[in-house]
Design a protein around this motif. Sequence first.
Motif, mmCIF file in Angstrom:
data_model
loop_
_atom_site.group_PDB
_atom_site.id
_atom_site.type_symbol
_atom_site.label_atom_id
_atom_site.label_comp_id
_atom_site.label_asym_id
_atom_site.label_seq_id
_atom_site.Cartn_x
_atom_site.Cartn_y
_atom_site.Cartn_z
ATOM 1 N N TYR A 49 0.817 -1.231 0.000
ATOM 2 C CA TYR A 49 0.000 0.000 0.000
ATOM 3 C C TYR A 49 0.847 1.277 0.000
ATOM 4 O O TYR A 49 0.377 2.363 0.300
ATOM 5 N N LEU A 74 2.828 9.408 -6.121
ATOM 6 C CA LEU A 74 2.294 8.300 -5.320
ATOM 7 C C LEU A 74 0.803 8.439 -4.979
ATOM 8 O O LEU A 74 0.080 7.441 -4.992
ATOM 9 N N PRO A 75 0.290 9.664 -4.657
ATOM 10 C CA PRO A 75 -1.139 9.749 -4.321
ATOM 11 C C PRO A 75 -2.049 9.163 -5.401
ATOM 12 O O PRO A 75 -3.043 8.493 -5.092
ATOM 13 N N ALA A 76 -1.696 9.358 -6.658
ATOM 14 C CA ALA A 76 -2.531 8.831 -7.742
ATOM 15 C C ALA A 76 -2.566 7.305 -7.693
ATOM 16 O O ALA A 76 -3.616 6.687 -7.947
ATOM 17 N N ARG A 78 -2.005 5.510 -4.915
ATOM 18 C CA ARG A 78 -2.678 5.104 -3.671
ATOM 19 C C ARG A 78 -4.202 5.144 -3.817
ATOM 20 O O ARG A 78 -4.911 4.396 -3.154
ATOM 21 N N ARG A 79 -4.689 6.024 -4.681
ATOM 22 C CA ARG A 79 -6.141 6.097 -4.875
ATOM 23 C C ARG A 79 -6.673 4.865 -5.601
ATOM 24 O O ARG A 79 -7.868 4.638 -5.646
ATOM 25 N N ARG A 89 -7.721 2.313 11.773
ATOM 26 C CA ARG A 89 -7.205 3.663 11.472
ATOM 27 C C ARG A 89 -8.313 4.595 10.959
ATOM 28 O O ARG A 89 -8.151 5.299 9.957
ATOM 29 N N LEU A 91 -10.736 7.941 11.515
ATOM 30 C CA LEU A 91 -10.528 9.259 12.121
ATOM 31 C C LEU A 91 -11.627 9.478 13.162
ATOM 32 O O LEU A 91 -12.816 9.544 12.826
ATOM 33 N N LEU A 94 -14.569 12.077 13.072
ATOM 34 C CA LEU A 94 -15.504 12.046 11.947
ATOM 35 C C LEU A 94 -16.538 10.942 12.157
ATOM 36 O O LEU A 94 -16.236 9.902 12.751
ATOM 37 N N LEU A 102 -14.387 9.657 2.957
ATOM 38 C CA LEU A 102 -13.070 10.311 2.897
ATOM 39 C C LEU A 102 -12.317 10.082 1.567
ATOM 40 O O LEU A 102 -11.845 11.053 0.954
ATOM 41 N N PRO A 103 -12.207 8.833 1.091
ATOM 42 C CA PRO A 103 -11.464 8.655 -0.171
ATOM 43 C C PRO A 103 -12.087 9.407 -1.334
ATOM 44 O O PRO A 103 -11.373 9.899 -2.207
ATOM 45 N N ARG A 105 -13.870 12.202 -1.057
ATOM 46 C CA ARG A 105 -13.636 13.630 -0.838
ATOM 47 C C ARG A 105 -12.211 13.999 -1.241
ATOM 48 O O ARG A 105 -11.967 15.029 -1.879
ATOM 49 N N ILE A 106 -11.272 13.143 -0.853
ATOM 50 C CA ILE A 106 -9.867 13.399 -1.206
ATOM 51 C C ILE A 106 -9.687 13.400 -2.728
ATOM 52 O O ILE A 106 -8.891 14.164 -3.267
ATOM 53 N N ARG A 150 -14.797 2.027 3.858
ATOM 54 C CA ARG A 150 -13.901 3.100 3.408
ATOM 55 C C ARG A 150 -12.919 2.583 2.352
ATOM 56 O O ARG A 150 -12.580 3.278 1.398
#
Lengths: 221, 286
Positions: A49, A74-76, A78-79, A89, A91, A94, A102-103, A105-106, A150
């Motif tokens: 991951y 990397l963010p691309a 990870r999505r 894990r 939050l 929330l 969350l995913p 929204r991000i 999630r």
Amino acid sequence: MVRFQNVGMRYGLGPEVLRDLNFRLAPGSFHFLTGTSGAGKSSLLKLLYLAKRPSRGLITMFDRDIATTPRGALPAFRRRIGVVFQDFRLLDHLSALDNVALPLRIAGAKPRQTDQHVRELLAWVGLADRMNATPPTLSGGEKQRVAIARAIIARPQLLLADEPTGNVDPAMGRRLMHLFLELNKIGTTLVIATHDEQMIGEFRRPVLRIADGELHVEGDS
Amino acid sequence: MTDLALSRDASGRFMPWVIAVMVFLAMLALAGAMAMHQAVAGWQRGIEGRLTVQIADVTGQAMAPRMAAAVRELRTVPGIVRAEPLSRSAVEALLAPWIGRENLGAELPLPGLIDVEASGGIDLKALNARLAATVPGATVDDPKPWLERLVRLARIVEGLGIGIVAGIGLATIAMVIFATRAGLAAHRDAIEVLHLIGARDAYIASQFQWQTLRLALWGGLPGGLFAALTLGLLGFLGAGLEAGILPALAFGPAGWGMLAGLPFIAIVVATVTARLAVMGALREML
């Protein structure tokens, strides 16, 4: 989808916790990952991951060499990966609804576009009446289902789950496994880390068995 | 609601107060520096080409004929374009701020003053000798030497004021960096989760940035308002003192604009600092 070639990993200047890993995950495959505690399952998942980079070897994911991929790209990647962490894990401040959203929204989706989808998924995992509850008020099993929701809400291409049925009753565990099978049927590549040999035997999927930092692939991969 | 529970951080409690105090002090320091700058310019404008001839009070000699003689003499000197005697009431008005109006009785011996305007270079030594020979007790007072010392002092005070503003700015930046880093440490796990879900650094930084903007607004605007009220009060009290040498707190539109802009500059600096601090720290994470 994923290919490891002679991959080794160490934390800082410590000894290698993973050695000479060689395996591939074909698109749409379903693997169990198992091994004793401390064998290196969590470290392998971290590589998968993208929480860590290998200290040696080549990891190819989504046709890209991850070791040399710049940090900003990397963010691309990870999505495209969903993760169910063993400790969830979530939050804490929330609600279950916001945690699951969350995913999306991000990724830039607007709440009005996703709200219905998030509610449906939460209802499907049996949390229709707990959508506005925050994680500290949820039971372990409820948190696990929020974490699973999630991980899959954004339809990841690769789904990694660390003991995803460890905190739920057998009936919910079976239901969640069937959800994973459904996701696998529509093309999601799955790796499920578990200690549950009975489940591994029941679902008859290839197994990545890790022992003392070395990996053995069992079954057809 | 933000993804990170930043509103619960300790910085949420202390940052508005610190920024309010910083903005308040910075505005006072800036106002002081601007008032000094303005006063120096006024002093310099006021004495450009100006001299004062003073006729000392001498027992047994009437002031009026000596004043008239001095004025006549001055008007014959090449380069002097104007020589006007000051009335006793004008001299009293000049002295009032220093010794108090109640002490200026009719029996108080006052020197006679002649306001002189010169167009070119005047030989002060020669003028002094010429006047002294014609009018007993007459001396030429050149304000430049003492004013230069005063201007030097005023410039130092002005520089000090600007230095204080800069120091407050740096302290604010350091405080924001410290608070932001503390926030990053407190939310490290949640930030890691956001990263692993696919959040870019800018997404996470924007949460810190907006939170800092909120806190800076809560501190900067009341701090600025309180400073404006304080300056208004000081201006009001200063106006009542009749102390002409004190710099006035009247700055004109540009000066007031600078003062009014300072809280907003502080808010922007705090916000940008928070963003840059987060971006810099996140680059060290995977």
